[in-house]
Every structure is written in C-alpha cells, then in structure tokens.
Design an enzyme around this catalytic site. Structure first.
Site, short mmCIF file in Angstrom:
data_model
loop_
_atom_site.label_atom_id
_atom_site.label_comp_id
_atom_site.label_asym_id
_atom_site.label_seq_id
_atom_site.Cartn_x
_atom_site.Cartn_y
_atom_site.Cartn_z
N GLY A 15 0.83 -1.19 0.00
CA GLY A 15 0.00 0.00 0.00
C GLY A 15 0.87 1.24 0.00
O GLY A 15 2.09 1.18 -0.25
N SER A 43 -5.90 -1.19 1.38
CA SER A 43 -6.88 -0.16 1.69
C SER A 43 -6.51 1.17 1.04
O SER A 43 -7.38 1.97 0.69
CB SER A 43 -6.98 0.03 3.21
OG SER A 43 -7.50 -1.13 3.83
N GLN A 48 -10.85 7.18 -1.10
CA GLN A 48 -11.52 8.07 -2.04
C GLN A 48 -11.16 9.53 -1.83
O GLN A 48 -10.95 10.27 -2.78
CB GLN A 48 -13.04 7.89 -1.92
CG GLN A 48 -13.53 6.52 -2.33
CD GLN A 48 -15.01 6.31 -2.02
OE1 GLN A 48 -15.62 7.08 -1.28
NE2 GLN A 48 -15.59 5.26 -2.59
N GLY A 50 -8.55 11.55 -0.22
CA GLY A 50 -7.26 12.12 -0.58
C GLY A 50 -6.35 12.25 0.61
O GLY A 50 -6.43 11.44 1.56
N HIS A 230 -16.58 4.06 9.66
CA HIS A 230 -16.97 5.13 8.74
C HIS A 230 -18.48 5.22 8.77
O HIS A 230 -19.17 4.21 8.64
CB HIS A 230 -16.47 4.85 7.33
CG HIS A 230 -16.48 6.06 6.46
ND1 HIS A 230 -17.65 6.65 6.01
CD2 HIS A 230 -15.48 6.83 5.97
CE1 HIS A 230 -17.36 7.71 5.28
NE2 HIS A 230 -16.05 7.84 5.23
N ARG A 275 -16.06 11.67 12.86
CA ARG A 275 -16.65 10.43 12.40
C ARG A 275 -17.32 9.61 13.50
O ARG A 275 -18.36 8.98 13.28
CB ARG A 275 -15.58 9.58 11.70
CG ARG A 275 -15.23 10.09 10.33
CD ARG A 275 -14.16 9.25 9.67
NE ARG A 275 -13.96 9.69 8.29
CZ ARG A 275 -13.03 9.22 7.49
NH1 ARG A 275 -12.18 8.29 7.94
NH2 ARG A 275 -12.91 9.65 6.26
N GLU A 361 -1.24 2.11 8.54
CA GLU A 361 -2.31 1.76 9.47
C GLU A 361 -1.91 0.71 10.50
O GLU A 361 -2.43 0.71 11.62
CB GLU A 361 -3.54 1.27 8.69
CG GLU A 361 -4.78 1.12 9.53
CD GLU A 361 -6.03 0.83 8.72
OE1 GLU A 361 -7.08 0.56 9.32
OE2 GLU A 361 -5.96 0.86 7.47
#
Length: 522
Positions: A15, A43, A48, A50, A230, A275, A361
């Site tokens: 990644g 991931s 999406q 940025g 999310h 979130r 992550e």
C-alpha cells in the site's frame, strides 16, 4: 525451502506506506513481499478522499494540528501531530516527484476538498474521488521502474522470526510451499483489520496480519481498542461495503432518516462532525423501531446532476446497486473503516523489537489518538514511509543466518471471528459484551487452529476495550464510567493482554501462556 535476503530491507505490504518506504530507500536494495499483486488488496487503493495537507492560502500547519488534536479526543501525541502535519507539504511534493498528478484548478493551484472536522479545505486529491487508486497505481509503476527494488508476489508472511530479541527472518507461505527468509531489517506496512467485521469498507482478507505478526513476535502494541467506523458505507448486501466518501458530505449532502428528517442538524458540526459522532448518531437512528430504521445520504439538492462529474467512482458504485445518486437518496450505514491503534512505534517507525519498523495503518504513532481526522491516514502513511526509509537507511545491517521456525501456520479463517467482533466490538460496547467476546476469542486463540491468528487480533481489541472503562473517541461504551481525567494511552504486549484475558474469564481454568511469542529466545 529457505532463502536469504539478509542484505536487503524487506518491506511487507504494497500500500502507500510500503511503496513510499521502498521508493524512498532507493538506491538501497529493497524487497517488497506482497500476498497479492503489487498494490492489490490494499486499503490505500480504495481511499476516495485524498491526503490532508495545509497547503491552501487560508490554512496553516497549526490549524491542521488543532483539528487533528480535537478529533483525537485528548489522546493524540502532540509531538507526533506537530511533526506529521508539518511534513504534509513535503509529502505532497515527494508524491509529485514520484509522478502523482493531483487535481488542480484552472489557475494551476491544487484543488482542495473539505471533509468532516476540518476547519479548512485541505484535502488534496487525484482523479476526483479515486485518489487512493491513482496514487497507488502511479507509485507501483515507479517501483517497477526502480532497479533497487524487487517485488515478490504471492508470498504471505505467517510469522516473524526472532533471535535474541531481534528480527532474524520471516516464515512465508508461497505457491511452492513454506519459505524461510533471513532478514535483519523488516518494515511492516500491512494495513488494517477491517476484515474482522461483517460490515467493513476494507479488503475482506485484511484482519490485522501485521499486528498479529508483531504480537506473536512480542512487540508492544498501543491503543488497540480504537476502531473507527466510517459513518457512510453503502448499505448493501455486498461485502465489503462500498464507501460513500466523507467528501460527499463536504459538498453539502445531508443525512436523513426514512421519514426524510435531517437528524444531524442540531449536533455541533452536523454532517461534518467527527466520524465517531456521526457513526453513533446513525447507529442510534437505525436502532429506532422494532426492526430498526434506515438512514440515507441525500445529495440531490447539494449536487444533483453534478454528482457524476464530482464523484465518478461513487456514482458508478451507486448505479451498480440500482441507485441514481443525483435523484435518489443513498442508503448508508456505519462500517469498520480504520484502526487507530496498532504496533507501537516512535516517530522513526521503530517498534520495540530491534530490526522491526512499522508504517501506515498497522502502526500506532499517536497521530490519530482516539479518533482519526479524515484523510490523515494517507498523510501518515506517506510521511512515516519517508521517515522509516531514512531511519532504515541509517541503520546497520546485522549479519543473520536462517533460524529455526515453527511449522507453517494454517491459512487464516476469519469468518468465525467476524460474528464475535461484530456483535461485541462494534460502534457501541459494554462490559458484558466485552467479557463475552474475550471468552469466545480466547477459546479460539487457545485452539491454535486456522481461526487463532485473527482471533488474537480481535482479542487484543477486546482486552484493550475492556480495560478502558470510559468512552472516548471511537471507543463508545454504553456503560461508560465518569472519570475526572482522561485515561492515558494503553500499551500491552500480546503476552500481557492474554494474561489479562485469562484473569477476566476464569483465572483458575487456564494453564500458563505458552504460545507467545514465536522466538528462539522466548
């Protein structure tokens, strides 16, 4: 079969963090080990929104840092926040040097989006809402064009091998059978653990392999309880659930219940609240009524016919599910999305094990605290990839030989663990549920079967969550205990966590720990 790459740095994962680490190490020799194709099953490629970076004329690093600290709910490491947000412009410049073409306005300035809990437009994106895919594609091409980097696909690392408390190699599964690789410098860049949950936006097989590898080797882990859900995954039977980016709410889309009521309007920040706040509000709304209710993201007024041009990937996702987002509300639900905890590292990416670094992550630097600020994930991956590369390049290559290894563990079976994690480790938690999870997961760990590795990762989340009795950030307990001060960050090894789990379940019924870590010297 055995193999020696002891003179090369081994990066596990392809990644953003792994790719940046490998590219930044050039011309030092690097081997990337990846279970899928280069950049596949990451991931990063699914991101999406940025990369958050204070590069706008009305923005500053201090404002970005303030927003990060606020979202982290008192558990961010301020030094990590200052360093990583401060390095954001350099990270953007580095990615552009590697060939990434970020979206720009007509005057040539970077086009900057807005996401939840950001006080300024500061989301640098590429390819509209396909930022992750565009960045990973570009960096993968750069890796393939770099002579110092070799890529080995179809290798899954099942164990880290240690000797005298330091990294000595890896035990891998390959199409030709088990492979031992001698290595003295290893970088974990393996991503998150969303695959532990039945509702997830992550690649389905990603159950926290890097955390498992480090845990089995005896590394210190941090803040494992903080799993970010999310708020707006597409509410569909497809697994994993497609993500409806926060940027859609940044463009003015609103959340409504099945009666068309905007239920977030009175909450500070409304749809652009942090979130964890939005996820809890949606969960509460869905729980109303005997069979639960539905929640929708309504972009008809805010975007209408502009939806497809601004969010082409999301438009295609919705249309594949039979929804026209320009004219219909989008059904959404919370889904496991990002893990703020992980392998404890310093700001050079060093773990507690000599010769082992972690970035992205899988690592826990303290940047995110109890709740990640939107689009700080790709930022951290890029910045820490750069810093890890610098530290690895300055480190001495130790001479190692192939060491003894345990039998190759079976391929992980995640499915039995998903029902446990989803039932007890989701958006809302309580002591009774956490104790039930710990008992069930401990039994799977002790069985030492194909469920053992994902069960260990989920058990770590459950134990850390059980120990934190107060709600904070993404860790929401319905039985939260009022405390005069926020509890500090938590650090445990897997040996310590399993010991805590045994005490919680029934102290007299379990024999002493024998399976942690996998090390000749343990």
């Amino acid at each position: 079969m055995s193999n020696s790459r002891a003179d090369r740095v081994v990066v596990i994962g392809s990644g953003l963090a792994g790719l940046v680490t490998a590219l930044s190490l050039a011309p030092h020799p690097v081997t990337i080990l990846t279970r899928a194709g280069l950049g596949g099953e990451t991931s990063s490629a699914w991101a999406q929104g940025g990369i958050a970076a204070a590069v706008g004329g009305d923005d500053s690093v201090s404002l970005h840092a303030q927003d990060t600290l606020a979202a982290g709910d008192g558990l961010c490491d301020p030094v990590a926040v200052e360093m990583i947000t401060g390095a954001a412009p350099d990270a953007i410049a580095l990615l552009e040097r590697f060939g990434v073409r970020f979206d720009r306005k007509a005057d040539g300035a970077l086009a900057l989006g807005l996401e939840a809990a950001h006080s300024r437009n500061r989301i640098v994106h590429a390819g509209g809402d396909g930022s992750g895919a565009e960045i990973v594609r570009t960096l993968s091409a750069a890796v393939m064009a770099t002579p110092s980097i070799s890529v080995v696909e179809g290798f899954e690392v099942r164990r880290l091998l240690t000797e005298d408390g330091a990294i000595a190699g890896l035990l891998c599964a390959s199409a030709s059978g088990p492979v031992r690789i001698a290595a003295s410098r290893v970088v974990l860049a393996t991503g998150g653990l969303g695959g532990l949950f039945e509702a997830s936006t992550n690649p389905p097989d990603n159950y926290g392999q890097g955390v498992m590898l480090a845990a089995r080797a005896g590394a210190v882990l941090a803040d494992m309880e903080f799993v970010q859900f999310h708020p707006t995954a597409l509410d569909t039977a497809v697994y994993p659930q497609p993500l409806i980016s926060e940027a859609v709410r940044g463009e003015g889309a609103i959340l409504v219940n099945e009666r068309g009521e905007r239920f977030m309007a009175s909450i500070p920040g409304a749809e652009l609240a942090p979130r964890d706040v939005v996820a809890r509000a949606i969960s509460a709304e869905r729980a109303k009524g005997a069979k639960g209710g539905s929640v929708y993201l309504d972009a008809r007024q805010a975007l209408g016919d502009r939806f497809a041009s601004r969010f082409p990937v999301i438009d295609a996702i919705c249309r594949a599910a039979g929804i026209d987002p320009a004219r219909q509300p989008i059904p959404v639900r919370p889904a496991a999305h990002y893990h703020m905890g992980g392998v404890a590292t310093d700001l050079r990416g060093r773990t507690s094990i000599q010769g082992l670094w972690a970035a992205g992550e899988v690592a826990c630097t303290g940047l995110h605290g109890a709740n990640r600020l939107a689009s700080n994930s790709l930022l951290e991956a890029a910045v820490m990839g750069m810093r890890v590369a610098r530290d690895v390049a300055d480190s001495a290559n130790r001479l190692v030989k192939l060491v003894d290894a345990p039998p190759l563990p079976q391929i992980a079976d995640i499915k039995p663990i998903r029902s446990i994690a989803s039932a007890y480790l989701g958006v809302l938690r309580d002591a009774e549920g956490l104790q039930a999870a710990i008992a069930a997961l401990l039994a799977h760990v002790d069985a030492d079967g194909p469920q053992s590795d994902p069960a260990l990762v989920a058990l770590l989340v459950a134990v850390f969550a059980h120990q934190r009795r107060r709600s904070v950030g993404a860790h929401a307990r319905t039985d939260s205990v009022a405390m005069s001060e926020s509890a500090p960050r938590q650090y445990l090894t897997s040996r310590e966590a399993v010991s805590v789990a045994r005490d919680i379940v029934e102290p007299a019924s379990y024999s002493p720990i024998q399976k942690f870590p996998y090390s000749k010297s343990a």
